[in-house]
Design a protein around this motif. Structure first.
Motif, PDB file in Angstrom:
ATOM      1  N   SER A 717       0.830  -1.207   0.000  1.00  0.00           N
ATOM      2  CA  SER A 717       0.000   0.000   0.000  1.00  0.00           C
ATOM      3  C   SER A 717       0.867   1.262   0.000  1.00  0.00           C
ATOM      4  O   SER A 717       2.053   1.219   0.305  1.00  0.00           O
ATOM      5  CB  SER A 717      -0.898  -0.004   1.231  1.00  0.00           C
ATOM      6  N   PRO A 718       0.264   2.428  -0.317  1.00  0.00           N
ATOM      7  CA  PRO A 718       1.020   3.696  -0.288  1.00  0.00           C
ATOM      8  C   PRO A 718       1.649   3.978   1.074  1.00  0.00           C
ATOM      9  O   PRO A 718       2.775   4.467   1.147  1.00  0.00           O
ATOM     10  CB  PRO A 718      -0.063   4.740  -0.635  1.00  0.00           C
ATOM     11  N   PHE A 719       0.917   3.687   2.170  1.00  0.00           N
ATOM     12  CA  PHE A 719       1.481   3.917   3.507  1.00  0.00           C
ATOM     13  C   PHE A 719       2.721   3.045   3.723  1.00  0.00           C
ATOM     14  O   PHE A 719       3.720   3.493   4.288  1.00  0.00           O
ATOM     15  CB  PHE A 719       0.444   3.582   4.581  1.00  0.00           C
ATOM     16  N   GLN A 720       2.638   1.807   3.270  1.00  0.00           N
ATOM     17  CA  GLN A 720       3.758   0.889   3.447  1.00  0.00           C
ATOM     18  C   GLN A 720       4.958   1.321   2.625  1.00  0.00           C
ATOM     19  O   GLN A 720       6.105   1.171   3.057  1.00  0.00           O
ATOM     20  CB  GLN A 720       3.308  -0.537   3.080  1.00  0.00           C
ATOM     21  N   ARG A 721       4.701   1.872   1.456  1.00  0.00           N
ATOM     22  CA  ARG A 721       5.800   2.391   0.636  1.00  0.00           C
ATOM     23  C   ARG A 721       6.463   3.577   1.318  1.00  0.00           C
ATOM     24  O   ARG A 721       7.688   3.719   1.302  1.00  0.00           O
ATOM     25  CB  ARG A 721       5.264   2.816  -0.743  1.00  0.00           C
ATOM     26  N   GLU A 722       5.642   4.401   1.951  1.00  0.00           N
ATOM     27  CA  GLU A 722       6.166   5.616   2.575  1.00  0.00           C
ATOM     28  C   GLU A 722       7.116   5.301   3.724  1.00  0.00           C
ATOM     29  O   GLU A 722       8.112   6.002   3.928  1.00  0.00           O
ATOM     30  CB  GLU A 722       4.988   6.466   3.085  1.00  0.00           C
ATOM     31  N   MET A 747       7.654 -10.157   2.328  1.00  0.00           N
ATOM     32  CA  MET A 747       6.326  -9.829   1.811  1.00  0.00           C
ATOM     33  C   MET A 747       6.385  -8.628   0.878  1.00  0.00           C
ATOM     34  O   MET A 747       5.727  -8.602  -0.172  1.00  0.00           O
ATOM     35  CB  MET A 747       5.357  -9.541   2.975  1.00  0.00           C
ATOM     36  N   TYR A 748       7.143  -7.616   1.268  1.00  0.00           N
ATOM     37  CA  TYR A 748       7.287  -6.418   0.430  1.00  0.00           C
ATOM     38  C   TYR A 748       7.709  -6.794  -0.983  1.00  0.00           C
ATOM     39  O   TYR A 748       7.090  -6.380  -1.962  1.00  0.00           O
ATOM     40  CB  TYR A 748       8.336  -5.474   1.033  1.00  0.00           C
ATOM     41  N   MET A 749       8.791  -7.565  -1.091  1.00  0.00           N
ATOM     42  CA  MET A 749       9.335  -7.867  -2.413  1.00  0.00           C
ATOM     43  C   MET A 749       8.446  -8.850  -3.168  1.00  0.00           C
ATOM     44  O   MET A 749       8.162  -8.669  -4.360  1.00  0.00           O
ATOM     45  CB  MET A 749      10.751  -8.429  -2.277  1.00  0.00           C
ATOM     46  N   TYR A 750       7.969  -9.878  -2.470  1.00  0.00           N
ATOM     47  CA  TYR A 750       7.212 -10.933  -3.153  1.00  0.00           C
ATOM     48  C   TYR A 750       5.904 -10.406  -3.734  1.00  0.00           C
ATOM     49  O   TYR A 750       5.516 -10.775  -4.848  1.00  0.00           O
ATOM     50  CB  TYR A 750       6.937 -12.074  -2.168  1.00  0.00           C
ATOM     51  N   TYR A 751       5.222  -9.537  -2.949  1.00  0.00           N
ATOM     52  CA  TYR A 751       3.921  -9.036  -3.405  1.00  0.00           C
ATOM     53  C   TYR A 751       3.986  -7.622  -3.984  1.00  0.00           C
ATOM     54  O   TYR A 751       2.978  -7.111  -4.461  1.00  0.00           O
ATOM     55  CB  TYR A 751       2.916  -9.051  -2.251  1.00  0.00           C
ATOM     56  N   GLY A 752       5.159  -7.006  -3.932  1.00  0.00           N
ATOM     57  CA  GLY A 752       5.241  -5.600  -4.367  1.00  0.00           C
ATOM     58  C   GLY A 752       6.103  -5.380  -5.589  1.00  0.00           C
ATOM     59  O   GLY A 752       6.734  -4.322  -5.728  1.00  0.00           O
ATOM     60  N   ARG A 753       6.139  -6.345  -6.508  1.00  0.00           N
ATOM     61  CA  ARG A 753       7.022  -6.229  -7.674  1.00  0.00           C
ATOM     62  C   ARG A 753       6.773  -4.943  -8.446  1.00  0.00           C
ATOM     63  O   ARG A 753       7.717  -4.255  -8.869  1.00  0.00           O
ATOM     64  CB  ARG A 753       6.843  -7.437  -8.599  1.00  0.00           C
ATOM     65  N   ASN A 754       5.521  -4.591  -8.668  1.00  0.00           N
ATOM     66  CA  ASN A 754       5.217  -3.383  -9.447  1.00  0.00           C
ATOM     67  C   ASN A 754       5.818  -2.140  -8.809  1.00  0.00           C
ATOM     68  O   ASN A 754       6.310  -1.244  -9.511  1.00  0.00           O
ATOM     69  CB  ASN A 754       3.704  -3.208  -9.592  1.00  0.00           C
ATOM     70  N   TYR A 755       5.782  -2.084  -7.483  1.00  0.00           N
ATOM     71  CA  TYR A 755       6.376  -0.941  -6.785  1.00  0.00           C
ATOM     72  C   TYR A 755       7.884  -0.928  -6.973  1.00  0.00           C
ATOM     73  O   TYR A 755       8.492   0.131  -7.195  1.00  0.00           O
ATOM     74  CB  TYR A 755       6.004  -1.013  -5.303  1.00  0.00           C
ATOM     75  N   GLN A 758      10.417   0.653  -9.740  1.00  0.00           N
ATOM     76  CA  GLN A 758      11.055   1.967  -9.604  1.00  0.00           C
ATOM     77  C   GLN A 758      12.468   1.780  -9.052  1.00  0.00           C
ATOM     78  O   GLN A 758      12.662   1.088  -8.050  1.00  0.00           O
ATOM     79  CB  GLN A 758      10.252   2.848  -8.641  1.00  0.00           C
ATOM     80  N   GLU A 759      13.418   2.399  -9.675  1.00  0.00           N
ATOM     81  CA  GLU A 759      14.813   2.198  -9.285  1.00  0.00           C
ATOM     82  C   GLU A 759      15.078   2.671  -7.860  1.00  0.00           C
ATOM     83  O   GLU A 759      15.831   2.051  -7.110  1.00  0.00           O
ATOM     84  CB  GLU A 759      15.738   2.934 -10.259  1.00  0.00           C
ATOM     85  N   GLN A 760      14.430   3.772  -7.465  1.00  0.00           N
ATOM     86  CA  GLN A 760      14.629   4.282  -6.106  1.00  0.00           C
ATOM     87  C   GLN A 760      14.176   3.260  -5.067  1.00  0.00           C
ATOM     88  O   GLN A 760      14.838   3.053  -4.044  1.00  0.00           O
ATOM     89  CB  GLN A 760      13.860   5.596  -5.923  1.00  0.00           C
ATOM     90  N   ALA A 761      13.030   2.613  -5.331  1.00  0.00           N
ATOM     91  CA  ALA A 761      12.515   1.600  -4.410  1.00  0.00           C
ATOM     92  C   ALA A 761      13.474   0.420  -4.326  1.00  0.00           C
ATOM     93  O   ALA A 761      13.683  -0.155  -3.251  1.00  0.00           O
ATOM     94  CB  ALA A 761      11.125   1.134  -4.845  1.00  0.00           C
ATOM     95  N   GLN A 762      14.070   0.043  -5.472  1.00  0.00           N
ATOM     96  CA  GLN A 762      15.043  -1.047  -5.474  1.00  0.00           C
ATOM     97  C   GLN A 762      16.233  -0.710  -4.590  1.00  0.00           C
ATOM     98  O   GLN A 762      16.716  -1.542  -3.812  1.00  0.00           O
ATOM     99  CB  GLN A 762      15.516  -1.328  -6.905  1.00  0.00           C
ATOM    100  N   HIS A 763      16.713   0.521  -4.708  1.00  0.00           N
ATOM    101  CA  HIS A 763      17.859   0.946  -3.902  1.00  0.00           C
ATOM    102  C   HIS A 763      17.539   0.843  -2.407  1.00  0.00           C
ATOM    103  O   HIS A 763      18.381   0.390  -1.618  1.00  0.00           O
ATOM    104  CB  HIS A 763      18.252   2.385  -4.257  1.00  0.00           C
ATOM    105  N   GLN A 796      15.455 -12.590  -7.750  1.00  0.00           N
ATOM    106  CA  GLN A 796      14.474 -13.544  -8.298  1.00  0.00           C
ATOM    107  C   GLN A 796      13.225 -12.820  -8.788  1.00  0.00           C
ATOM    108  O   GLN A 796      12.739 -13.078  -9.898  1.00  0.00           O
ATOM    109  CB  GLN A 796      14.090 -14.555  -7.213  1.00  0.00           C
ATOM    110  N   VAL A 797      12.668 -11.935  -7.958  1.00  0.00           N
ATOM    111  CA  VAL A 797      11.399 -11.282  -8.290  1.00  0.00           C
ATOM    112  C   VAL A 797      11.573 -10.254  -9.406  1.00  0.00           C
ATOM    113  O   VAL A 797      10.779 -10.193 -10.358  1.00  0.00           O
ATOM    114  CB  VAL A 797      10.794 -10.623  -7.032  1.00  0.00           C
ATOM    115  N   LEU A 798      12.616  -9.444  -9.321  1.00  0.00           N
ATOM    116  CA  LEU A 798      12.790  -8.373 -10.311  1.00  0.00           C
ATOM    117  C   LEU A 798      13.321  -8.891 -11.643  1.00  0.00           C
ATOM    118  O   LEU A 798      13.057  -8.310 -12.700  1.00  0.00           O
ATOM    119  CB  LEU A 798      13.725  -7.300  -9.735  1.00  0.00           C
ATOM    120  N   ASN A 799      14.127  -9.947 -11.563  1.00  0.00           N
ATOM    121  CA  ASN A 799      14.616 -10.586 -12.790  1.00  0.00           C
ATOM    122  C   ASN A 799      15.311  -9.563 -13.684  1.00  0.00           C
ATOM    123  O   ASN A 799      16.144  -8.809 -13.223  1.00  0.00           O
ATOM    124  CB  ASN A 799      13.441 -11.277 -13.493  1.00  0.00           C
TER     125      ASN A 799
END
Length: 1027
Positions: A717-722, A747-755, A758-763, A796-799
């Motif tokens: 969710s947006p709150f979790q991303r924040e 959980m973040y990575m497994y269910y949040g691939r779309n988020y 974004q390169e910043q989120a990956q970092h 694995q998830v981002l491939n």
């Protein structure tokens, strides 16, 4: 030196400067333990009339304890000096008692001195001098403390003659009590009080001690039951009634000399408690055993004396005054419990039958009325007040006259004919008359006359002389609640109660008396299953349930808590659930408002149970859920502040209860559509995580909640991303450990691939994972491996969507880590496996980034000793995929490495029995235990790990890969150009390795479960190959 020692003693025990005092204590202990002359000097002070006498005795006790615990050899001189202090006329009893702990331990360790102590005890207790008798009592006490009670044989072998001798020799001093003398010296009273205390502690040790081997206590118990001298001393204590006693022959001392009465009643209190323990234990035995006891023939006289004393004393004083007197509440409690024990004996029924009505009206009823001190508890500690009420009704464990009276009441109802009917009818009449008095209830003249006629029989009792209408209502409701277990089949009594309730709904609705509301809620909760069972009466039941709901207001915490206890049963009753479910919406707002201050555990439990039992109702009224979360969030923040500002760790329990309710919400499937709104309501807590860098007490709870929400919604969710970047502070506060964040970041990575596209989120994610790994300290903590697993999951998830510069940075960090010599074992396995995941999912990008370093990395990957389980699985799967794409990688050396890993994996799957004997463990065993703990922890990490590769069977993949080279069944098969490669490799293998390879090529899983064993396909193929 003696003067310097004395100054040191004064400094050690009186200095107000901590540093000086502690220094003096250390120095003093050292010189006393090391020098027998200094020990002697302190002993001299301990037996002299000196202002530091008590401190000197305390020092001797500490010195002996320290010598015994540190295995410093205690010389005979040390023991003799201490015994000299104990037997000195100048040593006060208080100082002797200060030496008790060390002397008890000394006898346990130095068993050879026990006979001397026994003989000294015998000599002293038959003395004419009270100070010597006190020393003898002291020796008896330390002998009792040193008793070994762990086994029957131990008890028997210790010898019990000294116990019999003690009582036979001591009882003559109680002749003065038999003479009913009012002229007892202070020292005499101190002596018999000490005796009574010691004997009570001894009886508690024998009869109340919770032990697995109760058989070992039987010899000592039987001795006490048959010891006439012991029985004489006890009866002398509670039969003592001085000639100037206002009530002759009364157990309780009441001479109008308060100081004297208090001293004597304290002795009686210990004696009565002791007798209560004995009688309770004796009556649990067979009738033959009872008859062999010296107490059996005294039961009738004892009952008569108890009844006379309790009636006589309570008639001449107000109950409220009695309960204010020192020692009397405890004495009366013991007397009531003794009567309760004796009332179950058939031969004593006539005495109780004759006294039944008087006991109920004059004793039991008055003691059940709420006291002034209980009203204070009701106001200041409402939860404790409710718990006391529940204890009175159910277990009667607390040492109060109220609970003892309840025990007696139950005995009368269980054994004495007519008690239940008398009690129930009396309670209903008292309630009806009190309601009439308070509210002029709408009763017709005939009903009023009936009530008034019944009242005339008891109007001269304490209930009317000392107590008001409110007292009579609340105590009557308590009475009815206590006997609820008896009236289930008494339809006559049930009908009387139903009639009472039908006529007085308006009174119970309008009353402003908290105590009546509390007692009514208690009463109704216990009769829920018995009242208004006829369908046509159910509306009355609903009216009273609505009444309880109206009681549940936060303005009256004690009423709220007691109502919760009753309503909890209402809404959890399966029979009532479908009829009362609609009422949940009525009660819930009041319930959640109370959470702002509630300390009552059942309050939180009820909220949780309502959420689980009526989820659809809450979905339809989602504002209730949001309000609940908002109130809990504010309470959490409030508790957080109280814990920090007041350093009040006791408040953690309230803090935890709030979180337990919040964390329950994501587990209820029906609430899934509300979870984002729930997160919105939790914004203050999310924001506090963003704002505060210091540790929050709810870090772990919030992290677990977020994990549950992501898993339920399968998105971030947006709150979790924040708040994701804020996890870095949490990791730092947790000494760079992930702890609960490991599961959450999974959980973040497994269910949040779309988020994470974004390169910043990956970092952010990869930096959090690396934060646990990039430390200078030795890599010995298996927790650090969690960071490596999270990096694997990210790849694995981002491939192919992983940022190339970021991947290059990760590779660089991994290479630095595996270059360190202190990175070993499971941690090295997990870190190196990062390359395995990269080679499996993104081999081309990995080769490009590694460039000229690829061969070096590939060599490290092959030569790493992987941890059995997931790590070896990952290695096999990755290598098989690589050789499918690049067959030239398949070499004899590689086959041998693969076989070695498969063997390790196979050995891991075999069940292994480990049985460690604590007494026989050596250093190697301890190492094995540590290794086993690490292995289990590594396994638990994988159980939380969200890798899809766990579903593959590495043995099957290896078999299919190699057989794909061997058999050219399809011209389009990708590695059909290399059919000869297996044959060439086999030629270079030794016979043993060839056999192992053949075996692995015949293995199949019997199912897909992790624990499934592998078996050879059939014997047929084996037969064909040998032809």
């Amino acid at each position: 030196m003696a003067q310097e020692l004395y100054k040191l003693l004064v400094l050690a025990y009186t200095s107000t400067e901590n540093a000086k005092r502690q220094n003096a204590e250390i120095q003093l202990m050292s010189v006393v333990m090391e020098n027998i002359q200094n020990f002697q000097s302190i002993a001299q002070i301990a037996k002299s009339q000196d202002s530091m006498q008590s401190q000197a005795a305390s020092l001797l006790n500490s010195a002996v304890l320290k010598m015994l615990s540190s295995q410093v050899e205690i010389q005979l001189e040390h023991a003799l000096l201490v015994f000299d202090v104990i037997t000195s006329q100048q040593t006060s009893l208080k100082c002797k008692q200060l030496l008790q702990k060390s002397m008890s331990l000394l006898i346990k360790i130095k068993k050879t001195i026990k006979p001397d102590i026994e003989n000294k005890m015998r000599q002293l207790v038959k003395s004419d001098q009270l100070w010597e008798i006190q020393s003898g009592l002291f020796f008896f006490k330390i002998l009792v403390d040193s008793l070994e009670l762990s086994s029957y044989n131990l008890v028997i072998n210790q010898g019990l003659d000294w116990i019999r001798d003690f009582f036979d020799l001591i009882y003559p001093i109680f002749k003065r009590l038999d003479e009913q003398s009012g002229d007892l010296s202070e020292e005499y009273i101190i002596t018999i009080r000490y005796y009574a205390q010691i004997v009570l502690e001894y009886c508690e040790k024998l009869f109340k001690q919770k032990t697995h081997n109760k058989e070992s206590l039987i010899p000592l118990q039987n001795l006490m039951f048959k010891l006439t001298s012991f029985q004489i001393t006890l009866f002398a204590i509670f039969k003592y009634s001085p000639q100037n006693n206002l009530l002759q022959s009364c157990i309780i001392s009441c001479t109008n000399n308060e100081q004297f009465d208090n001293r004597i009643n304290e002795v009686k209190m210990y004696g009565l408690k002791c007798l209560q323990i004995l009688i309770n234990s004796l009556l649990s035995k067979s009738k033959n055993d009872q008859k062999n006891s010296v107490f059996y023939n005294q039961q009738s006289n004892l009952t008569q004396l108890l009844l006379y004393s309790i009636f006589a004393y309570t008639r001449q004083a107000r109950i409220s005054d009695i309960l204010q007197k020192q020692f009397l509440p405890s004495i009366l409690s013991s007397m009531l419990r003794l009567l309760a024990h004796l009332g179950g004996q058939a031969e004593l029924y006539p005495q109780f039958q004759d006294s039944k009505n008087a006991l109920i009206a004059d004793i039991i009823y008055p003691f059940l009325i709420t006291t002034k001190s209980e009203y204070e508890i009701m106001k200041e500690q409402p939860e404790e007040f409710v718990n006391i009420a529940l204890d009175v009704v159910d277990k009667q464990e607390s040492d109060l006259p109220k609970t003892a009276a309840t025990t007696l009441l139950e005995t009368l109802c269980d054994h004495i004919d007519g008690s239940t009917s008398f009690l129930a009818q009396m309670a209903i009449v008292l309630i009806s008359s009190a309601i009439l008095e308070l509210s002029q209830s709408q009763l017709n003249n005939q009903q009023q006359q009936i009530i008034l006629a019944d009242l005339q029989k008891i109007s001269n009792k304490k209930l009317f002389q000392e107590f008001n209408a409110v007292d009579r209502i609340e105590s009557s409701l308590m009475i009815l609640t206590i006997i609820s277990y008896l009236v289930q089949k008494r339809q006559d009594i049930i009908q009387l109660m139903e009639s009472l309730l039908q006529q007085n709904l308006q009174f119970f609705t309008n009353t402003t008396e908290q105590i009546i509301k509390v007692r009514f809620a208690l009463f109704f909760g216990y009769y829920l299953d018995n009242l208004f069972k006829v369908e046509t009466q159910f509306q009355i039941m609903l009216n009273y349930i609505q009444l309880l709901i109206s009681y549940a207001k936060p303005q009256e915490p004690v009423v709220l808590y007691q109502s919760i206890d009753a309503l909890k049963d209402v809404f959890e009753d399966d029979e009532l659930k479908h009829k009362t479910g609609g009422l949940v919406a009525n009660v819930f707002p009041a319930l959640i408002s109370g959470l702002a201050f509630s300390t009552y555990e059942k309050h939180f439990e009820m909220i949780g149970n309502l959420l689980k039992k009526f989820p659809l109702m809450f979905v339809q009224n989602e504002n209730y859920i949001i309000s609940l979360v908002q109130i809990l969030v504010q309470r959490i923040i409030q508790e957080e502040n109280l814990i920090k500002t007041n350093s009040d760790s006791n408040r953690y329990i309230h803090f935890t209860r709030c979180w337990n309710v919040i964390r329950q919400l994501p587990t209820i499937n029906e609430f899934s559509p509300l979870l984002l709104k729930i997160e919105q309501a939790m914004q203050p807590i999310y924001q506090s995580l963003v704002i505060h860098e210091s540790r929050m007490n709810f870090d772990e709870e919030l992290v677990l909640f977020i994990s549950s929400v992501i898993q339920k919604l399968q998105q971030v969710s947006p709150f979790q991303r924040e708040i994701l970047p804020c996890f870095s502070n949490i990791i730092t506060r947790q000494s760079n450990r992930l702890l609960q964040l490991y599961e959450t970041l999974n959980m973040y990575m497994y269910y949040g691939r779309n988020y994470f596209l974004q390169e910043q989120a990956q970092h952010i994610y990869f930096n959090l994972s690396l934060q646990t790994l990039m430390q200078e300290e030795a890599f010995e903590d298996i927790d650090l491996a969690e960071g490596a697993l999270l990096i694997q999951l990210g790849i694995q998830v981002l491939n192919i969507d992983i940022s190339q510069p970021l991947l290059a940075y990760v590779f660089q960090q991994v290479l630095q880590l595996i270059a360190k010599e202190n990175v070993t074992g499971i941690i090295r396995s997990r870190i190196t496996a990062i390359f395995l995941v990269a080679f499996y999912y993104i081999p081309q990008q990995s080769c490009q980034i590694l460039g000229e370093h690829f061969q070096n990395v590939y060599h490290k990957v092959l030569n790493t000793q992987y941890h059995p389980g997931y790590d070896i699985k990952l290695f096999i799967l990755t290598i098989c995929k690589l050789i499918q794409q690049e067959p030239q990688l398949l070499t004899t050396d590689l086959i041998q490495i693969i076989i070695q890993n498969l063997e390790s994996q196979e050995n891991e799957e075999k069940p292994e029995k480990t049985d460690f004997d604590d007494d026989m463990m050596d250093d190697d065993d301890n190492d094995d235990i540590l290794e086993e703990e690490e292995r289990l922890q590594a396994k638990q990490q994988i159980e939380q790990f969200k890798s899809e590769l766990q579903n593959y069977d590495e043995f099957t993949v290896f078999r299919n890969t190699i057989l794909g080279f061997k058999y050219q069944q399809d011209l389009s098969f990708q590695y059909c150009r290399h059919p000869e490669i297996i044959g060439l490799i086999k030629q270079k293998l030794d016979t043993s390795t060839q056999q192992k390879l053949n075996n692995y090529l015949k293995y199949v899983r019997i199912d897909n479960s992790e624990s499934a064993r592998k078996v050879m396909t059939t014997g047929k193929r084996k037969h064909q190959q040998t032809k």
